[in-house]
Scaffold this active site. Structure first.
Site, mmCIF file in Angstrom:
data_model
loop_
_atom_site.group_PDB
_atom_site.id
_atom_site.type_symbol
_atom_site.label_atom_id
_atom_site.label_comp_id
_atom_site.label_asym_id
_atom_site.label_seq_id
_atom_site.Cartn_x
_atom_site.Cartn_y
_atom_site.Cartn_z
ATOM 1 N N ASP A 99 2.052 50.497 -31.806
ATOM 2 C CA ASP A 99 2.544 51.816 -32.228
ATOM 3 C C ASP A 99 1.675 52.410 -33.331
ATOM 4 O O ASP A 99 1.412 53.612 -33.344
ATOM 5 C CB ASP A 99 4.001 51.706 -32.725
ATOM 6 C CG ASP A 99 4.986 51.662 -31.569
ATOM 7 O OD1 ASP A 99 4.641 52.133 -30.473
ATOM 8 O OD2 ASP A 99 6.099 51.152 -31.768
ATOM 9 N N THR A 128 14.136 36.059 -15.919
ATOM 10 C CA THR A 128 13.621 34.688 -16.112
ATOM 11 C C THR A 128 12.988 34.508 -17.492
ATOM 12 O O THR A 128 12.791 33.377 -17.935
ATOM 13 C CB THR A 128 12.537 34.373 -15.058
ATOM 14 O OG1 THR A 128 11.418 35.234 -15.311
ATOM 15 C CG2 THR A 128 13.034 34.595 -13.646
ATOM 16 N N ASP A 145 4.559 47.303 -36.007
ATOM 17 C CA ASP A 145 4.164 47.215 -34.599
ATOM 18 C C ASP A 145 2.723 47.697 -34.463
ATOM 19 O O ASP A 145 2.439 48.890 -34.625
ATOM 20 C CB ASP A 145 5.104 48.065 -33.740
ATOM 21 C CG ASP A 145 4.851 47.838 -32.258
ATOM 22 O OD1 ASP A 145 3.705 48.065 -31.807
ATOM 23 O OD2 ASP A 145 5.773 47.416 -31.548
ATOM 24 N N ARG A 191 7.445 40.642 -19.925
ATOM 25 C CA ARG A 191 8.369 39.515 -19.811
ATOM 26 C C ARG A 191 9.462 39.880 -18.814
ATOM 27 O O ARG A 191 10.146 40.888 -18.981
ATOM 28 C CB ARG A 191 8.973 39.223 -21.188
ATOM 29 C CG ARG A 191 9.658 37.886 -21.287
ATOM 30 C CD ARG A 191 9.890 37.517 -22.731
ATOM 31 N NE ARG A 191 8.652 37.155 -23.396
ATOM 32 C CZ ARG A 191 8.092 35.944 -23.347
ATOM 33 N NH1 ARG A 191 8.680 34.973 -22.670
ATOM 34 N NH2 ARG A 191 6.965 35.693 -23.954
#
Ligand code: URA
Length: 208
Positions: free
Chosen positions: A202, A107, A199, A103
């Site tokens: 992970d 923006t 996660d 990402r």
């Protein structure tokens, strides 16, 4: 609107409990993600086209069927890689592509930083893998990039999905079916699925 398939299979539910358990270590977590992905791909391939064929058994000729489809598996980096071998176990002739997105901090738009797909990907039915469908930002962007490359038939496979992600995919890509092993109803302030499993990247790769 695309279909949302949430597995209710006892084998998958049992394995999901093991994945959710914070005591489950990386080796076991990785193995179970692969198993869940394999079981989900069994469901997601129910509508593959078949052609008639004849096979000579040791006894006589038999009227049989063979799959008549070109397939591809595309994991979204990095956690999607954890699902790839599970799908390959049932679809050994599928080609494997990879797509990586980040990402842009300014923006907030998803930017493709890695993309290597089979040369004839536009002719293939693509199974896109991303274990956690949380906000849906990455999955919708990846689907958009695949469509830009000419892919017409995309199925999204995830281990755990949440309402925001499902809604975003179904709104932006109503032609894409979603298969998930489980569905949780909320996200926390950091965009993690609650209760979730943490996660996924992970836990698969042991990076935390
Ligand atoms: N990605 C993860 O790995 N876990 C979540 O809960 C949400 C996104």
């Amino acid at each position: 609107m695309g279909k949302l398939f949430i597995s209710e299979h006892p084998l998958i539910q049992h394995k999901m409990s093991m994945l959710r358990n914070e005591e489950t270590g990386s080796k076991e977590f990785r193995e179970i993600v692969e198993e869940v992905a394999m079981l989900l791909s069994y469901e997601a391939t129910r509508d593959l086209p078949l052609v008639d064929t004849k096979v000579k058994t040791p006894i006589a000729m038999a009227d049989c069927k063979m799959i008549d489809a070109k397939l591809a598996i595309v994991p979204i980096l990095r956690a999607g890689i954890g699902m790839t071998d599970g799908l390959l176990a049932l679809m050994p002739t599928a080609k494997v592509g990879h797509i990586g997105l980040y990402r842009d901090p300014e923006t907030l738009n998803p930017v493709e930083y890695y993309c290597k797909l089979p040369a004839d990907v536009e002719e293939r039915r693509v199974f896109l893998t991303d274990p956690m469908l949380a906000t849906g930002g990455t999955a919708t962007a990846a689907i958009g990039f695949l469509k830009e490359k000419g892919v017409k038939n995309i199925t999204l496979l995830c281990v755990l999905a949440a309402p925001d992600g499902v809604k975003k995919v179904q709104t932006e890509h109503p032609d894409v079916d979603i298969y998930t092993a489980a569905y949780d109803t909320m996200l926390n302030d950091h965009g993690y699925i609650v209760p979730g499993l943490g996660d996924a990247g992970d836990r698969i790769f042991g990076t935390k």
